[in-house]
Write a protein that holds these residues in place. Structure first.
Motif, PDB file in Angstrom:
ATOM      1  N   PHE A   1     -30.252  -0.383   5.401  1.00  0.00           N
ATOM      2  CA  PHE A   1     -28.924  -0.929   5.665  1.00  0.00           C
ATOM      3  C   PHE A   1     -28.232  -1.359   4.364  1.00  0.00           C
TER       4      PHE A   1
ATOM      5  N   ASN B   1     -28.908  10.772   7.658  1.00  0.00           N
ATOM      6  CA  ASN B   1     -29.401   9.623   6.914  1.00  0.00           C
ATOM      7  C   ASN B   1     -29.751  10.035   5.488  1.00  0.00           C
TER       8      ASN B   1
ATOM      9  N   ARG C   1     -25.421  12.058   3.777  1.00  0.00           N
ATOM     10  CA  ARG C   1     -25.318  11.500   5.120  1.00  0.00           C
ATOM     11  C   ARG C   1     -24.391  12.312   6.029  1.00  0.00           C
TER      12      ARG C   1
ATOM     13  N   ASN D   1     -31.285  -1.768  -1.701  1.00  0.00           N
ATOM     14  CA  ASN D   1     -29.864  -1.523  -1.500  1.00  0.00           C
ATOM     15  C   ASN D   1     -29.267  -0.674  -2.622  1.00  0.00           C
TER      16      ASN D   1
ATOM     17  N   ASP E   1     -22.261  14.283   0.081  1.00  0.00           N
ATOM     18  CA  ASP E   1     -22.747  13.037   0.667  1.00  0.00           C
ATOM     19  C   ASP E   1     -23.840  13.439   1.647  1.00  0.00           C
TER      20      ASP E   1
ATOM     21  N   TYR F   1     -29.021   9.293  -1.525  1.00  0.00           N
ATOM     22  CA  TYR F   1     -27.557   9.282  -1.622  1.00  0.00           C
ATOM     23  C   TYR F   1     -27.110   9.712  -3.013  1.00  0.00           C
TER      24      TYR F   1
ATOM     25  N   VAL G   1     -25.419  -2.243   1.810  1.00  0.00           N
ATOM     26  CA  VAL G   1     -24.074  -2.787   1.994  1.00  0.00           C
ATOM     27  C   VAL G   1     -23.002  -1.797   1.569  1.00  0.00           C
ATOM     28  N   TYR G   2     -23.170  -1.222   0.360  1.00  0.00           N
ATOM     29  CA  TYR G   2     -22.097  -0.395  -0.183  1.00  0.00           C
ATOM     30  C   TYR G   2     -22.006   0.976   0.476  1.00  0.00           C
ATOM     31  N   LEU G   3     -22.954   1.296   1.345  1.00  0.00           N
ATOM     32  CA  LEU G   3     -22.877   2.536   2.117  1.00  0.00           C
ATOM     33  C   LEU G   3     -22.600   2.242   3.585  1.00  0.00           C
ATOM     34  N   LYS G   4     -22.022   1.063   3.829  1.00  0.00           N
ATOM     35  CA  LYS G   4     -21.650   0.645   5.184  1.00  0.00           C
ATOM     36  C   LYS G   4     -22.875   0.608   6.096  1.00  0.00           C
ATOM     37  N   PHE G   5     -24.004   0.169   5.514  1.00  0.00           N
ATOM     38  CA  PHE G   5     -25.253  -0.061   6.244  1.00  0.00           C
ATOM     39  C   PHE G   5     -25.844   1.224   6.831  1.00  0.00           C
ATOM     40  N   LYS G   6     -25.523   2.358   6.212  1.00  0.00           N
ATOM     41  CA  LYS G   6     -26.023   3.643   6.691  1.00  0.00           C
ATOM     42  C   LYS G   6     -26.925   4.264   5.633  1.00  0.00           C
TER      43      LYS G   6
END
Length: 217
Positions: A99, A38, A32, A15, A30, A21, A101-106
């Protein structure tokens, strides 16, 4: 409890250390928001170049190894299920990578992290070096011949599962009984997750529209 702790340790490693990222952030983007959307190795390479892709792959791979080392120092020295605990931590790394958390699971698609799981098994004796060595050979050869990273990734994870099941049947794993069945379950979950994360790539491969090596994002 050991299993849950190892899963959590792995998730934290996967995570927090989102290489693609953060590499993108250092280049003021970013990752993504580009290409496939991704944060994995292939998208980083297509967007930021070969050097960025190699760095992303290596760091995403070794975070699974670092998680396994943490588990070794916590539980492994006196544990007869150390390999199983490594696999739990590795599964956690893949979940954290895919997934965050701090990247909204992306996050990414988990192949580099899964190759790190195979690499961590080098710490075991006997025949376990095969998982990492054959995995590298398989991925490299299929990718270079087909020019499709996604195809190389899927063949790698499929053969990793087949090899692991075969080694278990031959008695070449340092696991027995229920622990071995748990290990099988983790490898099956990793494989199914890889196919789910690559479902778009599979569709494009079937229709001949998948991007080959060298195509920009």
């Amino acid at each position: 409890m050991e299993r849950i702790i190892c899963l959590v340790i792995g998730y934290l490693f996967g995570n927090i250390f989102q290489t693609g990222y953060w590499y993108g952030k250092f280049n003021h983007i970013d990752i993504r928001e580009y290409g496939s959307g991704n944060a994995g190795t292939t998208n980083v390479m297509r967007t930021l170049g070969k050097k960025a892709g190699i760095i992303t792959y290596l760091l995403d791979t070794f975070k699974a190894v670092f998680a396994a080392l943490a588990v070794h120092f916590l539980f492994g020295r006196n544990s007869d299920i150390e390999m199983l605990l490594f696999l739990y931590s590795g599964f956690g790394v893949v979940l954290g990578h895919n997934f965050p958390v701090y990247l909204k699971f992306k996050g990414g698609k988990g192949i580099a992290a899964t190759s790190g799981v195979a690499l961590s098994l080098l710490l075991f004796p006997k025949h376990c070096w095969v998982f990492a060595v054959f995995g590298l050979i398989t991925f490299a050869s299929v990718t270079l011949i087909s020019k499709y990273v996604s195809l190389g990734s899927l063949v790698f994870i499929t053969l990793f599962l087949i090899e692991f099941l075969a080694f278990g049947a031959a008695g070449w794993l340092p696991l027995t009984g229920g622990a071995k069945l748990e290990a099988y379950g983790i490898l099956i979950c990793l494989t199914v997750l890889a196919y789910i994360r690559h479902r778009g790539n599979i569709g494009r491969l079937m229709h001949g529209t998948e991007r080959k090596i060298g195509h920009k994002a």
